[in-house]
Design a protein around this motif. Structure first.
Motif, PDB file in Angstrom:
ATOM      1  N   ASP A 115      33.086  28.125  49.277  1.00 29.36           N
ATOM      2  CA  ASP A 115      33.047  26.669  49.188  1.00 29.36           C
ATOM      3  C   ASP A 115      33.815  26.037  50.345  1.00 29.36           C
ATOM      4  O   ASP A 115      34.407  26.735  51.185  1.00 29.36           O
ATOM      5  CB  ASP A 115      33.546  26.175  47.821  1.00 29.36           C
ATOM      6  CG  ASP A 115      35.056  26.315  47.612  1.00 29.36           C
ATOM      7  OD1 ASP A 115      35.768  26.672  48.582  1.00 29.36           O
ATOM      8  OD2 ASP A 115      35.516  26.063  46.491  1.00 29.36           O
ATOM      9  N   ASP A 170      27.200  24.156  45.922  1.00 32.40           N
ATOM     10  CA  ASP A 170      26.812  22.802  46.314  1.00 32.40           C
ATOM     11  C   ASP A 170      27.922  21.868  45.843  1.00 32.40           C
ATOM     12  O   ASP A 170      28.030  21.567  44.650  1.00 32.40           O
ATOM     13  CB  ASP A 170      25.473  22.423  45.698  1.00 32.40           C
ATOM     14  CG  ASP A 170      25.021  21.031  46.112  1.00 32.40           C
ATOM     15  OD1 ASP A 170      25.473  20.553  47.167  1.00 32.40           O
ATOM     16  OD2 ASP A 170      24.223  20.416  45.378  1.00 32.40           O
ATOM     17  N   ARG A 186      23.783  26.746  36.373  1.00 30.38           N
ATOM     18  CA  ARG A 186      24.719  25.879  37.078  1.00 30.38           C
ATOM     19  C   ARG A 186      26.093  26.022  36.427  1.00 30.38           C
ATOM     20  O   ARG A 186      26.218  25.972  35.204  1.00 30.38           O
ATOM     21  CB  ARG A 186      24.260  24.426  37.019  1.00 30.38           C
ATOM     22  CG  ARG A 186      25.253  23.456  37.668  1.00 30.38           C
ATOM     23  CD  ARG A 186      24.647  22.089  37.897  1.00 30.38           C
ATOM     24  NE  ARG A 186      24.044  21.524  36.715  1.00 30.38           N
ATOM     25  CZ  ARG A 186      23.215  20.459  36.727  1.00 30.38           C
ATOM     26  NH1 ARG A 186      22.908  19.884  37.871  1.00 30.38           N
ATOM     27  NH2 ARG A 186      22.709  20.012  35.605  1.00 30.38           N
ATOM     28  N   ALA A 223      21.936  27.166  49.316  1.00 31.08           N
ATOM     29  CA  ALA A 223      21.868  25.705  49.240  1.00 31.08           C
ATOM     30  C   ALA A 223      21.829  25.131  50.637  1.00 31.08           C
ATOM     31  O   ALA A 223      22.529  25.613  51.534  1.00 31.08           O
ATOM     32  CB  ALA A 223      23.070  25.155  48.480  1.00 31.08           C
ATOM     33  N   GLY A 227      21.531  19.490  49.487  1.00 29.89           N
ATOM     34  CA  GLY A 227      21.700  19.815  48.065  1.00 29.89           C
ATOM     35  C   GLY A 227      20.515  20.466  47.426  1.00 29.89           C
ATOM     36  O   GLY A 227      20.472  20.638  46.195  1.00 29.89           O
ATOM     37  N   LEU A 229      18.207  23.753  46.599  1.00 29.27           N
ATOM     38  CA  LEU A 229      18.394  25.198  46.470  1.00 29.27           C
ATOM     39  C   LEU A 229      17.123  25.895  46.931  1.00 29.27           C
ATOM     40  O   LEU A 229      16.035  25.435  46.655  1.00 29.27           O
ATOM     41  CB  LEU A 229      18.692  25.569  45.019  1.00 29.27           C
ATOM     42  CG  LEU A 229      20.032  25.109  44.455  1.00 29.27           C
ATOM     43  CD1 LEU A 229      20.067  25.382  42.948  1.00 29.27           C
ATOM     44  CD2 LEU A 229      21.181  25.834  45.132  1.00 29.27           C
TER      45      LEU A 229
END
Length: 229
Positions: A115, A170, A186, A223, A227, A229
């Motif tokens: 991230d 994301d 998710r 991703a 945004g 996928l």
């Protein structure tokens, strides 16, 4: 697994040949780490290092590369000087324990994502969990319960996965290809899991919105900047 570095080079884990390779935008191919067709475990520089079925890769802004060395059950780090080291886990010591760096244990780590804050996330496919690696390699379980496979949404350890593989980040949310459930899941920052697309136990190829769509053993995941996928 494939990652992109700051120069636009592709960094590719060749699982079957136990190597990490570089492909430039002009198509030039060169080995980065690992000895071709020789599996094993050795921290060393460049092609002297040994891996056993490297799988996922994630690259930082400073071009440090992290690799899920799946059959060795560890996360390896390859610095910009191509020196491979063990970042988390212990070679051939499989397990599910959370902990600091090399005291943590993995079953078969596969997917890997990074991230914006530099936190790593990996899918531990054989333990059916999603793991988070903080600064210095401290490992915690973000979602799922070790070796308790299934398909259940919910917070943290109450969620269930079935052989999760690909993972993408994301913003503050992680998305996982839950392979044997045929779904995309998710996971919020607090570990709460929901089913984003597909229906558990219902493989297929139908397009549609959310759980109306169907997948058949989804595996890799990425991703884009928008945004998607």
């Amino acid at each position: 697994g494939i990652a992109l570095d700051s120069a636009g080079d592709l960094l590719v884990a060749d699982r079957g040949r136990h190597t990490i390779n570089r492909i430039t935008p002009t198509g030039t191919f060169s080995p980065l780490a690992g000895t071709a067709d020789t599996n094993g475990y050795l921290d060393a520089t460049g092609t002297a290092a040994l891996f056993d079925q490297p799988f996922g890769v994630a690259c930082t802004a400073s071009n440090d590369l992290y690799v899920t060395d799946s059959a060795n059950a560890v996360i390896r780090k390859i610095n910009v000087g191509t020196i491979a080291s063990t970042y988390a886990g212990a070679a051939d010591a499989t397990g599910t324990a959370d902990g600091e760096a090399t005291t943590a244990r993995f079953a078969v780590p596969t997917g890997l994502a990074l991230d914006a804050a530099g936190t790593l996330f990996c899918t531990d496919a054989f333990s059916d969990t999603i793991r988070r690696l903080g600064a210095g390699g401290a490992v915690s379980t973000l979602a799922g319960s070790a070796s308790a496979n299934g398909s259940a949404d919910g917070p943290g350890a109450t969620a269930r996965f079935n052989y999760p593989n690909g993972i993408a980040i994301d913003g503050t949310e992680a998305y996982v290809a839950d392979t044997d459930n045929h779904t995309i899941r998710r996971i919020a920052a607090d570990g709460t899991t929901s089913t984003f697309a597909g229906a558990s136990g219902q493989p297929g190829s139908a397009d549609g919105t959310g759980t109306a769509a169907r997948f058949n053993l989804p595996f890799g995941l990425v991703a884009d900047a928008l945004g998607n996928l």
